[in-house]
Scaffold this motif. Structure first.
Motif, PDB file in Angstrom:
ATOM      1  N   GLY A 295      19.715   0.200   8.417  1.00  0.00           N
ATOM      2  CA  GLY A 295      18.662   0.094   7.399  1.00  0.00           C
ATOM      3  C   GLY A 295      19.094   0.691   6.072  1.00  0.00           C
ATOM      4  N   HIS A 296      18.469   0.215   4.991  1.00  0.00           N
ATOM      5  CA  HIS A 296      18.773   0.753   3.662  1.00  0.00           C
ATOM      6  C   HIS A 296      17.688   1.690   3.143  1.00  0.00           C
ATOM      7  CE1 HIS A 296      15.857  -2.153   2.239  1.00  0.00           C
ATOM      8  NE2 HIS A 296      16.564  -3.142   2.732  1.00  0.00           N
ATOM      9  N   GLY A 297      16.553   1.759   3.836  1.00  0.00           N
ATOM     10  CA  GLY A 297      15.510   2.705   3.454  1.00  0.00           C
ATOM     11  C   GLY A 297      14.724   2.319   2.214  1.00  0.00           C
ATOM     12  N   LEU A 298      14.732   1.027   1.845  1.00  0.00           N
ATOM     13  CA  LEU A 298      14.012   0.600   0.645  1.00  0.00           C
ATOM     14  C   LEU A 298      12.810  -0.286   0.956  1.00  0.00           C
ATOM     15  CD1 LEU A 298      17.056  -0.230  -1.660  1.00  0.00           C
ATOM     16  CD2 LEU A 298      15.544   1.743  -1.807  1.00  0.00           C
ATOM     17  N   GLY A 299      12.763  -0.830   2.168  1.00  0.00           N
ATOM     18  CA  GLY A 299      11.703  -1.790   2.494  1.00  0.00           C
ATOM     19  C   GLY A 299      10.302  -1.228   2.357  1.00  0.00           C
ATOM     20  N   LEU A 300      10.040  -0.091   3.006  1.00  0.00           N
ATOM     21  CA  LEU A 300       8.693   0.478   2.967  1.00  0.00           C
ATOM     22  C   LEU A 300       8.387   1.112   1.612  1.00  0.00           C
ATOM     23  CD1 LEU A 300       8.377   1.980   6.551  1.00  0.00           C
ATOM     24  CD2 LEU A 300       7.304  -0.086   5.623  1.00  0.00           C
ATOM     25  N   ALA A 301       9.417   1.600   0.914  1.00  0.00           N
ATOM     26  CA  ALA A 301       9.192   2.079  -0.453  1.00  0.00           C
ATOM     27  C   ALA A 301       8.749   0.918  -1.342  1.00  0.00           C
ATOM     28  CB  ALA A 301      10.472   2.719  -1.006  1.00  0.00           C
ATOM     29  N   TYR A 302       9.329  -0.244  -1.122  1.00  0.00           N
ATOM     30  CA  TYR A 302       8.927  -1.451  -1.855  1.00  0.00           C
ATOM     31  C   TYR A 302       7.496  -1.845  -1.480  1.00  0.00           C
ATOM     32  CZ  TYR A 302       8.927  -6.313  -3.437  1.00  0.00           C
ATOM     33  OH  TYR A 302       8.606  -7.498  -4.036  1.00  0.00           O
ATOM     34  N   VAL A 303       7.172  -1.776  -0.208  1.00  0.00           N
ATOM     35  CA  VAL A 303       5.803  -2.081   0.236  1.00  0.00           C
ATOM     36  C   VAL A 303       4.793  -1.196  -0.488  1.00  0.00           C
ATOM     37  CG1 VAL A 303       4.223  -1.930   2.208  1.00  0.00           C
ATOM     38  CG2 VAL A 303       6.477  -2.978   2.487  1.00  0.00           C
ATOM     39  N   LYS A 304       5.086   0.084  -0.562  1.00  0.00           N
ATOM     40  CA  LYS A 304       4.187   1.035  -1.229  1.00  0.00           C
ATOM     41  C   LYS A 304       4.053   0.709  -2.714  1.00  0.00           C
ATOM     42  CE  LYS A 304       3.524   6.041  -1.821  1.00  0.00           C
ATOM     43  NZ  LYS A 304       3.648   6.153  -3.286  1.00  0.00           N
ATOM     44  N   SER A 305       5.170   0.383  -3.371  1.00  0.00           N
ATOM     45  CA  SER A 305       5.112   0.098  -4.804  1.00  0.00           C
ATOM     46  C   SER A 305       4.319  -1.177  -5.082  1.00  0.00           C
ATOM     47  CB  SER A 305       6.531  -0.026  -5.373  1.00  0.00           C
ATOM     48  OG  SER A 305       7.191  -1.162  -4.852  1.00  0.00           O
ATOM     49  N   VAL A 306       4.463  -2.191  -4.237  1.00  0.00           N
ATOM     50  CA  VAL A 306       3.707  -3.431  -4.423  1.00  0.00           C
ATOM     51  C   VAL A 306       2.218  -3.184  -4.217  1.00  0.00           C
ATOM     52  CG1 VAL A 306       3.303  -5.746  -3.508  1.00  0.00           C
ATOM     53  CG2 VAL A 306       5.635  -4.930  -3.833  1.00  0.00           C
ATOM     54  N   ALA A 307       1.882  -2.429  -3.166  1.00  0.00           N
ATOM     55  CA  ALA A 307       0.464  -2.134  -2.908  1.00  0.00           C
ATOM     56  C   ALA A 307      -0.154  -1.378  -4.077  1.00  0.00           C
ATOM     57  CB  ALA A 307       0.334  -1.330  -1.618  1.00  0.00           C
ATOM     58  N   GLU A 308       0.550  -0.376  -4.596  1.00  0.00           N
ATOM     59  CA  GLU A 308       0.015   0.409  -5.704  1.00  0.00           C
ATOM     60  C   GLU A 308      -0.053  -0.410  -6.990  1.00  0.00           C
ATOM     61  OE1 GLU A 308       2.557   3.803  -5.838  1.00  0.00           O
ATOM     62  OE2 GLU A 308       1.485   4.865  -4.228  1.00  0.00           O
ATOM     63  N   ALA A 309       0.897  -1.306  -7.203  1.00  0.00           N
ATOM     64  CA  ALA A 309       0.856  -2.168  -8.386  1.00  0.00           C
ATOM     65  C   ALA A 309      -0.345  -3.091  -8.356  1.00  0.00           C
ATOM     66  CB  ALA A 309       2.145  -2.977  -8.494  1.00  0.00           C
ATOM     67  N   HIS A 310      -0.839  -3.408  -7.179  1.00  0.00           N
ATOM     68  CA  HIS A 310      -2.041  -4.229  -7.043  1.00  0.00           C
ATOM     69  C   HIS A 310      -3.309  -3.377  -6.961  1.00  0.00           C
ATOM     70  CE1 HIS A 310       0.975  -7.268  -6.059  1.00  0.00           C
ATOM     71  NE2 HIS A 310       0.056  -8.183  -6.255  1.00  0.00           N
ATOM     72  N   GLY A 311      -3.173  -2.093  -7.292  1.00  0.00           N
ATOM     73  CA  GLY A 311      -4.328  -1.207  -7.281  1.00  0.00           C
ATOM     74  C   GLY A 311      -4.731  -0.744  -5.898  1.00  0.00           C
ATOM     75  N   GLY A 312      -3.856  -0.945  -4.905  1.00  0.00           N
ATOM     76  CA  GLY A 312      -4.200  -0.593  -3.533  1.00  0.00           C
ATOM     77  C   GLY A 312      -3.355   0.522  -2.985  1.00  0.00           C
ATOM     78  N   SER A 313      -3.288   0.596  -1.662  1.00  0.00           N
ATOM     79  CA  SER A 313      -2.536   1.644  -0.976  1.00  0.00           C
ATOM     80  C   SER A 313      -2.116   1.134   0.393  1.00  0.00           C
ATOM     81  CB  SER A 313      -3.377   2.919  -0.843  1.00  0.00           C
ATOM     82  OG  SER A 313      -4.565   2.645  -0.112  1.00  0.00           O
ATOM     83  N   VAL A 314      -1.237   1.898   1.033  1.00  0.00           N
ATOM     84  CA  VAL A 314      -0.792   1.547   2.373  1.00  0.00           C
ATOM     85  C   VAL A 314      -0.889   2.788   3.250  1.00  0.00           C
ATOM     86  CG1 VAL A 314       1.610   1.964   1.697  1.00  0.00           C
ATOM     87  CG2 VAL A 314       1.114   0.610   3.742  1.00  0.00           C
ATOM     88  N   LEU A 315      -1.387   2.601   4.474  1.00  0.00           N
ATOM     89  CA  LEU A 315      -1.556   3.686   5.430  1.00  0.00           C
ATOM     90  C   LEU A 315      -0.766   3.375   6.693  1.00  0.00           C
ATOM     91  CD1 LEU A 315      -5.450   4.079   5.161  1.00  0.00           C
ATOM     92  CD2 LEU A 315      -3.706   5.299   3.845  1.00  0.00           C
TER      93      LEU A 315
END
Length: 338
Positions: free
Chosen positions: A293-313
């Motif tokens: 793994g490169h360790g960027l997938g879930l960081a990307y998920v978080k950034s996309v969710a926050e850019a849409h005004g949301g969050s990830v749990l």
């Protein structure tokens, strides 16, 4: 000689008495003496008075002269101090201008480094995410090479290959638009259709891993403003992780429902699960529990969710699987997404 306010008393005593004189000392009057003596006394008195005034005036001039010299010395000292301070200010200003120029150069270099880091992160994420639709296209393309394949199946597989490649093109363009901040990415996205497309793209990978995909019936009115490419990439990332977490015969469930905060999109697996310490660091860039793994997938998920005004749990326990929940508002906060 006595100065008296009562000349009669002085006259009776036979004492020459000064009875009046002006403030300048030029008018003196005496009583109890003859006119000649009076003139002599007057001359002596006036000379004495003028002498006293001249001495006082000389002392005053000496005091004034001394004060003037001290004031001049103070002024010269103050002038030298002001000149020294002006020189120091000029030197300091020169240093500040040099430092400002250096800081601006450093800021430009830092901005460039950040852009390169962002580009590297985006490239790594794209490379990771392109694997899923590309794998599907290759799988369907390989079917076309089977000998004796009926024409209708050839057309079906060829159509699937074209669909995957088109989806790949849309995915790349949408992700790039999202990363560049262009306003075109704020378009209505139907999450129900997005989930269906994501499951279709990830299905070949799930079949190869022996994992079943299960989706709930989507609710009506599940659209929201956003980037279809970025949201699709985010969902594929979560599905890819869920499939990898499951063993053969496992199941990945995708849920979509309305919520008071907007839409809730969940991806649950019955895989190995994670402990609290791992969950706490999941969304850190470059943190991974997989050797490849490169360790960027879930960081990307978080950034996309926050850019849409949301969050990830995330909810997980060792041996009990994991659930990732995306909370996306129906009306995106423009200030957050700007």
């Amino acid at each position: 000689m006595v100065s008296s306010r009562n000349p009669e008393v002085a006259n009776k005593a036979g004492i020459p008495t000064l009875i009046a004189f002006s403030s300048g000392g030029d008018q003196c009057y005496f009583s109890g003496v003859s006119p000649s003596v009076q003139r002599t006394l007057k001359a002596v008195t006036e000379t004495a008075l003028h002498t006293i005034h001249a001495a006082e005036l000389q002392r005053a001039f000496l005091v004034f002269d001394d004060a003037s010299r001290q004031l001049a010395d103070s002024y010269e000292g103050l002038h030298r101090e002001v000149a020294r301070l002006n020189a120091e200010v000029m030197v300091t200003n020169g240093r500040l201008r040099i430092q400002l120029a250096e800081n601006q150069a450093m800021a430009r270099a830092l901005a460039r480094s950040e852009r390169l880091a962002t580009l590297g992160t985006l490239s790594a994420t794209l490379a990771h995410q392109l694997r899923t639709p590309l794998a599907g296209a290759l799988l369907y393309a390989s079917q076309l090479a089977q000998p004796g394949l009926p024409d209708d199946q050839k057309r079906q597989f060829a159509g699937e290959v074209v669909a995957r490649l088109r989806e790949l093109e849309v995915f790349i363009q949408g992700t790039l638009d999202f990363a560049s901040g262009r306003s075109e990415w704020r378009q209505p996205v139907d999450l129900a259709t997005l989930v269906a497309d994501a499951c279709q793209l990830i299905q070949p990978q799930a079949e190869l891993a022996g994992v079943t995909l299960s989706t709930e019936a989507p609710p009506a009115g599940s659209d929201l403003p956003g980037s279809r490419g970025a949201l699709l990439s985010m969902l594929l990332n979560l599905l890819d992780n869920a499939i990898l977490a499951c063993s053969c015969g496992g199941c990945v469930r995708i849920g979509l429902r309305h919520d008071t905060e907007g839409m809730r999109l969940s991806v649950a697996d019955d895989g190995c699960g994670m402990d609290f310490e791992t969950c706490a660091r999941l969304f850190e860039p470059y943190f991974t529990t997989r050797g490849d793994g490169h360790g960027l997938g879930l960081a990307y998920v978080k950034s996309v969710a926050e850019a849409h005004g949301g969050s990830v749990l995330v909810e997980s326990q060792p041996g009990s699987g994991s659930v990732f929940t995306l909370i996306l508002p129906r009306q995106r906060n423009e200030r957050e997404g700007a």
